[in-house]
Design a protein around this motif. Structure first.
Motif, PDB file in Angstrom:
ATOM      1  N   ALA A 229      11.369  -1.792 -11.081  1.00 35.78           N
ATOM      2  CA  ALA A 229      11.041  -2.557  -9.995  1.00 35.78           C
ATOM      3  C   ALA A 229      10.707  -2.555  -8.974  1.00 35.78           C
ATOM      4  N   ASN A 230      11.835  -1.782  -8.420  1.00 36.46           N
ATOM      5  CA  ASN A 230      12.124  -1.636  -6.876  1.00 36.46           C
ATOM      6  C   ASN A 230      11.034  -0.530  -6.659  1.00 36.46           C
ATOM      7  N   LEU A 231      11.428   0.378  -7.046  1.00 35.83           N
ATOM      8  CA  LEU A 231      10.492   1.618  -7.136  1.00 35.83           C
ATOM      9  C   LEU A 231       9.173   1.408  -7.449  1.00 35.83           C
ATOM     10  N   ALA A 232       8.733   0.739  -8.025  1.00 42.31           N
ATOM     11  CA  ALA A 232       7.641   0.578  -8.375  1.00 42.31           C
ATOM     12  C   ALA A 232       6.772  -0.348  -7.488  1.00 42.31           C
ATOM     13  N   VAL A 233       7.298  -1.464  -7.196  1.00 45.47           N
ATOM     14  CA  VAL A 233       7.010  -1.800  -5.853  1.00 45.47           C
ATOM     15  C   VAL A 233       6.820  -0.636  -3.798  1.00 45.47           C
ATOM     16  N   THR A 234       8.106   0.007  -4.510  1.00 49.82           N
ATOM     17  CA  THR A 234       7.988   0.740  -2.702  1.00 49.82           C
ATOM     18  C   THR A 234       7.071   1.702  -2.697  1.00 49.82           C
ATOM     19  N   MET A 235       6.403   2.131  -4.247  1.00 46.91           N
ATOM     20  CA  MET A 235       5.706   3.083  -3.892  1.00 46.91           C
ATOM     21  C   MET A 235       4.256   3.004  -3.824  1.00 46.91           C
ATOM     22  N   SER A 236       4.327   1.191  -4.403  1.00 50.58           N
ATOM     23  CA  SER A 236       2.585   0.873  -4.301  1.00 50.58           C
ATOM     24  C   SER A 236       2.509   0.387  -3.086  1.00 50.58           C
ATOM     25  N   ASN A 237       3.704  -0.192  -2.448  1.00 54.41           N
ATOM     26  CA  ASN A 237       3.623  -0.302  -0.962  1.00 54.41           C
ATOM     27  C   ASN A 237       2.840   0.667  -0.260  1.00 54.41           C
ATOM     28  N   TYR A 238       3.706   1.855  -0.358  1.00 57.98           N
ATOM     29  CA  TYR A 238       3.810   3.065   0.346  1.00 57.98           C
ATOM     30  C   TYR A 238       2.094   3.688   0.416  1.00 57.98           C
ATOM     31  N   PHE A 239       1.383   3.016  -0.720  1.00 59.79           N
ATOM     32  CA  PHE A 239      -0.077   3.970  -0.685  1.00 59.79           C
ATOM     33  C   PHE A 239      -1.286   3.000  -0.043  1.00 59.79           C
ATOM     34  N   VAL A 240      -0.557   1.106  -0.649  1.00 60.11           N
ATOM     35  CA  VAL A 240      -1.285   0.232  -0.284  1.00 60.11           C
ATOM     36  C   VAL A 240      -1.849   0.769   1.473  1.00 60.11           C
ATOM     37  N   ASN A 241      -0.641   0.792   1.975  1.00 61.05           N
ATOM     38  CA  ASN A 241       0.637   0.616   3.757  1.00 61.05           C
ATOM     39  C   ASN A 241      -0.770   1.738   3.893  1.00 61.05           C
ATOM     40  N   LEU A 242      -1.132   3.339   3.663  1.00 63.97           N
ATOM     41  CA  LEU A 242      -2.063   4.192   4.289  1.00 63.97           C
ATOM     42  C   LEU A 242      -3.809   3.676   4.599  1.00 63.97           C
ATOM     43  N   SER A 243      -3.804   3.253   4.466  1.00 59.85           N
ATOM     44  CA  SER A 243      -4.994   2.744   5.151  1.00 59.85           C
ATOM     45  C   SER A 243      -4.923   1.444   5.903  1.00 59.85           C
ATOM     46  N   SER A 244      -5.660   0.872   7.063  1.00 63.98           N
ATOM     47  CA  SER A 244      -5.676  -0.409   7.908  1.00 63.98           C
ATOM     48  C   SER A 244      -6.988  -0.743   7.261  1.00 63.98           C
ATOM     49  N   LYS A 245      -7.882  -0.655   6.370  1.00 59.43           N
ATOM     50  CA  LYS A 245      -9.289  -0.189   5.568  1.00 59.43           C
ATOM     51  C   LYS A 245      -9.013  -1.643   4.478  1.00 59.43           C
ATOM     52  N   LYS A 246      -9.690  -2.420   4.026  1.00 64.04           N
ATOM     53  CA  LYS A 246      -9.838  -3.749   2.799  1.00 64.04           C
ATOM     54  C   LYS A 246     -10.097  -2.864   1.790  1.00 64.04           C
ATOM     55  N   LEU A 247     -10.811  -2.144   2.232  1.00 56.94           N
ATOM     56  CA  LEU A 247     -11.416  -1.180   0.990  1.00 56.94           C
ATOM     57  C   LEU A 247     -10.442  -0.093  -0.047  1.00 56.94           C
ATOM     58  N   ILE A 248     -10.223   0.455   1.431  1.00 53.97           N
ATOM     59  CA  ILE A 248      -8.551   0.752   0.517  1.00 53.97           C
ATOM     60  C   ILE A 248      -8.008   0.956  -0.072  1.00 53.97           C
ATOM     61  N   ARG A 249      -7.077  -0.450   1.339  1.00 56.79           N
ATOM     62  CA  ARG A 249      -6.244  -0.529   0.151  1.00 56.79           C
ATOM     63  C   ARG A 249      -6.002  -1.440  -0.936  1.00 56.79           C
ATOM     64  N   SER A 250      -7.350  -2.413  -1.003  1.00 57.62           N
ATOM     65  CA  SER A 250      -7.237  -3.190  -2.474  1.00 57.62           C
ATOM     66  C   SER A 250      -7.978  -1.906  -3.465  1.00 57.62           C
ATOM     67  N   SER A 251      -8.337  -0.712  -3.265  1.00 54.10           N
ATOM     68  CA  SER A 251      -8.152   0.658  -4.093  1.00 54.10           C
ATOM     69  C   SER A 251      -6.685   0.431  -4.420  1.00 54.10           C
TER      70      SER A 251
END
Length: 309
Positions: A229-251
């Motif tokens: 679970a730690n790995l899944a959350v960390t990887m997801s958080n990495y990709f979500v935070n690649l951008s500050s734009k809401k649409l990209i983050r949501s994608s």
């Protein structure tokens, strides 16, 4: 119940209740808002004006509104990145440690008030929080708990302690209000992204959590959500935070939930903490029993080594 209520600062007992106030023996008073006592201490980082004005602080009930398409997709359609598979069983075991009719205090009950009352059906369940988003029985800051010493048979604080600005004081208060022989259930993350900002202050290792309860024996300790679970959350958080734009983050949120949501099931293979996995779990659950034994730091650290033998 009223006989155990005290002022959170002075600990003067409750003398009178009006439609608008709790009045204490020293004539000080604290407000009642929409039927809920607001019992903040003078030094609390929270204040009664936020309650009156319905200011969102640590939690916002709007995230439960599934008429909002974003909430509907996140809560109903997408797989979660982590899951506490043993939650219901752990609480069933914990309930058996509480005497029938015993009094249990839930801190940070949040949206789970009805859930807690359902899993402790033979207990007097008192719910609390620092906000009134979900109508708890009491609103107060866990650093200044408005109850007398030794007044509860059990205390439960799940995913709360990381939101305390002074966990040492918070844990001292929990040990103060629970009876000798009473039990405490404390659950907290070791690795989880910053959240509920700015009210997110600490993360806890196995030995760090143990050190905060010197007046208690450890009944049980377990990992709630482990390395996968730690790995899944960390990887997801990495990709979500690649951008500050809401649409990209949501994608990215949508994609990573699908890509990594299955990883959490690997955690079902993990058991009690051991030397290989103790450094990386997403969370821990400790069951303590107050015995009033005065343990020093060496005593509590030795328990860790004894556990590994």
């Amino acid at each position: 119940m009223l006989e155990i209520i005290v002022h959170p600062d002075s600990h003067f007992k409750l003398k009178e209740i009006t439609s608008d106030f709790y009045i204490f023996e020293d004539s000080s008073k604290l407000p009642i808002h929409n039927g809920t006592p607001v019992l903040f201490g003078a030094e609390s980082i929270f204040n009664q004006d936020d309650i009156v004005n319905s200011k969102v602080t640590t939690q916002d009930r709007s995230h439960l509104d599934t008429s909002n398409i974003k909430n509907y997709v996140r809560r109903r359609l997408l797989p979660s990145l982590c899951k506490d598979f043993n939650l219901d069983k752990r609480y069933e075991v914990f309930r058996k440690l509480i005497p029938a009719g015993g009094r249990i205090l839930i801190l940070g009950a949040g949206e789970k008030i009805n859930y807690y009352k359902s899993i402790f059906p033979d207990c007097q369940v008192i719910t609390s929080d620092v906000h009134n988003q979900f109508n708890p029985d009491f609103i107060f800051d866990g650093h200044f708990i408005p109850f007398t010493d030794n007044s509860f048979d059990a205390v439960l604080a799940a995913q709360v302690i990381e939101h305390t600005i002074n966990p040492w004081k918070f844990c001292a208060e929990l040990q103060r209000i629970v009876k000798v022989g009473g039990v405490l259930q404390i659950e907290a993350p070791q690795s989880f992204p910053y959240h509920a900002e700015p009210y997110d202050f600490f993360r806890f290792t196995f030995t760090g959590m143990r050190s905060l309860f010197p007046e208690c024996a450890v009944v049980k300790a377990e990992i709630t959500e482990g390395n996968a679970a730690n790995l899944a959350v960390t990887m997801s958080n990495y990709f979500v935070n690649l951008s500050s734009k809401k649409l990209i983050r949501s994608s990215w949120l949508f994609l990573t939930r699908i890509m990594f949501g299955w990883l959490k099931y690997l955690d079902k293979l993990e058991g009690l903490p051991n030397r290989r996995n103790v450094s990386m779990p997403k969370g821990y659950a400790f069951t303590f029993r107050k015995d009033n034994t005065k343990r020093n730091s060496k005593d509590m650290l030795q328990e860790f080594y004894n556990l590994k033998k």
